[in-house]
Design a protein around this motif. Structure first.
Motif, PDB file in Angstrom:
ATOM      1  N   SER A  44       0.809  -1.218   0.000  1.00 60.67           N
ATOM      2  CA  SER A  44       0.000   0.000   0.000  1.00 60.67           C
ATOM      3  C   SER A  44       0.839   1.264   0.000  1.00 60.67           C
ATOM      4  O   SER A  44       0.360   2.329  -0.363  1.00 60.67           O
ATOM      5  CB  SER A  44      -0.937   0.006   1.221  1.00 60.67           C
ATOM      6  OG  SER A  44      -0.195   0.033   2.427  1.00 60.67           O
ATOM      7  N   HIS A  74     -16.012   4.489  -3.020  1.00 63.98           N
ATOM      8  CA  HIS A  74     -14.950   5.493  -2.921  1.00 63.98           C
ATOM      9  C   HIS A  74     -14.681   5.965  -4.349  1.00 63.98           C
ATOM     10  O   HIS A  74     -14.001   5.270  -5.120  1.00 63.98           O
ATOM     11  CB  HIS A  74     -13.692   4.891  -2.287  1.00 63.98           C
ATOM     12  CG  HIS A  74     -13.931   4.290  -0.938  1.00 63.98           C
ATOM     13  ND1 HIS A  74     -14.180   5.052   0.180  1.00 63.98           N
ATOM     14  CD2 HIS A  74     -13.989   2.991  -0.537  1.00 63.98           C
ATOM     15  CE1 HIS A  74     -14.361   4.256   1.223  1.00 63.98           C
ATOM     16  NE2 HIS A  74     -14.263   3.007   0.811  1.00 63.98           N
ATOM     17  N   GLU A 129      -9.502   0.281  -3.052  1.00 62.74           N
ATOM     18  CA  GLU A 129      -9.320  -0.023  -1.629  1.00 62.74           C
ATOM     19  C   GLU A 129      -8.629  -1.373  -1.459  1.00 62.74           C
ATOM     20  O   GLU A 129      -9.011  -2.369  -2.083  1.00 62.74           O
ATOM     21  CB  GLU A 129     -10.683  -0.057  -0.935  1.00 62.74           C
ATOM     22  CG  GLU A 129     -10.638  -0.464   0.532  1.00 62.74           C
ATOM     23  CD  GLU A 129     -12.006  -0.390   1.206  1.00 62.74           C
ATOM     24  OE1 GLU A 129     -12.149  -0.920   2.316  1.00 62.74           O
ATOM     25  OE2 GLU A 129     -12.941   0.200   0.599  1.00 62.74           O
ATOM     26  N   GLY A 178      -7.709  -3.885   1.689  1.00 61.22           N
ATOM     27  CA  GLY A 178      -7.993  -4.031   3.105  1.00 61.22           C
ATOM     28  C   GLY A 178      -7.455  -5.315   3.701  1.00 61.22           C
ATOM     29  O   GLY A 178      -7.181  -6.289   2.987  1.00 61.22           O
ATOM     30  N   ARG A 218     -11.769   0.679  -7.741  1.00 62.01           N
ATOM     31  CA  ARG A 218     -12.216   2.073  -7.607  1.00 62.01           C
ATOM     32  C   ARG A 218     -13.673   2.280  -8.032  1.00 62.01           C
ATOM     33  O   ARG A 218     -14.096   1.832  -9.101  1.00 62.01           O
ATOM     34  CB  ARG A 218     -11.317   2.971  -8.455  1.00 62.01           C
ATOM     35  CG  ARG A 218     -11.715   4.434  -8.492  1.00 62.01           C
ATOM     36  CD  ARG A 218     -10.790   5.204  -9.414  1.00 62.01           C
ATOM     37  NE  ARG A 218     -11.176   6.605  -9.535  1.00 62.01           N
ATOM     38  CZ  ARG A 218     -10.546   7.488 -10.315  1.00 62.01           C
ATOM     39  NH1 ARG A 218      -9.499   7.108 -11.025  1.00 62.01           N
ATOM     40  NH2 ARG A 218     -10.959   8.741 -10.362  1.00 62.01           N
ATOM     41  N   ALA A 232      -7.963  -0.397   5.997  1.00 62.64           N
ATOM     42  CA  ALA A 232      -8.044  -0.311   4.544  1.00 62.64           C
ATOM     43  C   ALA A 232      -7.174   0.824   4.029  1.00 62.64           C
ATOM     44  O   ALA A 232      -7.234   1.944   4.547  1.00 62.64           O
ATOM     45  CB  ALA A 232      -9.495  -0.102   4.109  1.00 62.64           C
ATOM     46  N   PHE A 236      -5.793   3.174   0.620  1.00 64.95           N
ATOM     47  CA  PHE A 236      -6.317   3.720  -0.629  1.00 64.95           C
ATOM     48  C   PHE A 236      -5.207   4.402  -1.417  1.00 64.95           C
ATOM     49  O   PHE A 236      -4.287   4.973  -0.827  1.00 64.95           O
ATOM     50  CB  PHE A 236      -7.418   4.744  -0.344  1.00 64.95           C
ATOM     51  CG  PHE A 236      -8.550   4.203   0.492  1.00 64.95           C
ATOM     52  CD1 PHE A 236      -9.663   3.628  -0.107  1.00 64.95           C
ATOM     53  CD2 PHE A 236      -8.498   4.271   1.877  1.00 64.95           C
ATOM     54  CE1 PHE A 236     -10.702   3.129   0.664  1.00 64.95           C
ATOM     55  CE2 PHE A 236      -9.533   3.775   2.657  1.00 64.95           C
ATOM     56  CZ  PHE A 236     -10.647   3.189   2.051  1.00 64.95           C
ATOM     57  N   TYR A 270     -16.173   9.055   0.324  1.00 64.11           N
ATOM     58  CA  TYR A 270     -16.987   8.005   0.962  1.00 64.11           C
ATOM     59  C   TYR A 270     -18.443   8.336   0.703  1.00 64.11           C
ATOM     60  O   TYR A 270     -19.003   9.245   1.308  1.00 64.11           O
ATOM     61  CB  TYR A 270     -16.692   7.972   2.467  1.00 64.11           C
ATOM     62  CG  TYR A 270     -17.463   6.937   3.262  1.00 64.11           C
ATOM     63  CD1 TYR A 270     -17.109   5.592   3.200  1.00 64.11           C
ATOM     64  CD2 TYR A 270     -18.503   7.322   4.105  1.00 64.11           C
ATOM     65  CE1 TYR A 270     -17.790   4.647   3.957  1.00 64.11           C
ATOM     66  CE2 TYR A 270     -19.193   6.383   4.863  1.00 64.11           C
ATOM     67  CZ  TYR A 270     -18.824   5.047   4.783  1.00 64.11           C
ATOM     68  OH  TYR A 270     -19.502   4.115   5.533  1.00 64.11           O
TER      69      TYR A 270
END
Length: 217
Positions: free
Chosen positions: A14, A111, A116, A118, A151, A169, A171, A178
């Motif tokens: 990430s 989003h 995302e 997670g 996405r 999570a 991004f 959100y």
């Protein structure tokens, strides 16, 4: 040990500076601590003066505390975006914490500006999303399991275990957005006309008005 390794790879993936994976514009400097008292531009907030930057700017405990799940959904998401952690400005990354109480639900949402990634840190959660082809994908995940939500797709997380569940999570945007489906449709200001929603869902206006009342619309 296995969970420690999973978390390590999760954080590594990430946080790798891969421009092709970020949906935000590439930064042309090492960092740009957000000056939140000013208005953002297309690539983020203006930078805090370099002379006033300290080590403390690069560290945050915003995701360290358990969220209050005493609400209708028995859940709480805590954002670690640029507004909560200004050092993320122009870096194209952010992270959220999702606390799910017993039977807790992070309701269907999207989003609009980020994919995302997670990981379930504790408990058992059903994670699912719907593609633009209207295909539903889901799986029950436990401690150490990861998931990805492309996405903009509508998705949710629901606690299906006996105790609490905790999810982190990440991004590829400093401000992923959100948008909760129910809130978007039934709590918009001003309200979406009842006849539009009743025709969309093929129900009577009174049904729509009843749902809107639950969301204070």
């Amino acid at each position: 040990m296995a969970l420690t390794i999973s978390i390590f790879y999760f954080l590594l993936l990430s946080l790798l500076p891969l421009p092709s994976l970020s949906v935000d514009p590439d930064s042309l400097q090492d960092f740009c601590i957000a000056h939140l008292s000013t208005s953002p531009s297309i690539d983020g907030f203006p930078c805090k003066a370099a002379s006033s930057v300290t080590s403390a700017d690069f560290f945050s405990n915003v995701l360290a505390h358990e969220g209050n799940t005493s609400n209708a959904f028995h859940s709480k998401f805590t954002v670690g975006n640029v507004l909560a952690f200004p050092a993320l400005n122009t870096l194209g990354i952010s992270m959220n914490r999702i606390d799910l109480g017993h039977n807790g639900l992070n309701p269907p949402h999207s989003h609009p500006r980020a994919t995302e990634l997670g990981i379930v840190v504790g408990g058992k959660a059903l994670v699912g999303f719907v593609t633009t082809g209207n295909v539903f994908h889901s799986k029950v995940l436990t401690k150490g399991d990861m998931f990805v939500i492309p996405r903009g797709l509508v998705h949710f997380q629901k606690n299906v275990g006996k105790g609490k569940a905790l999810i982190y999570a990440a991004f590829n945007s400093q401000q992923p957005g959100y948008a909760v489906v129910a809130t978007t449709l039934f709590a918009a200001k001003p309200s979406i006309p009842s006849e539009v929603l009743s025709q969309t869902f093929q129900v009577e206006d009174t049904v729509v008005e009843g749902i809107q009342s639950k969301f204070g619309s």
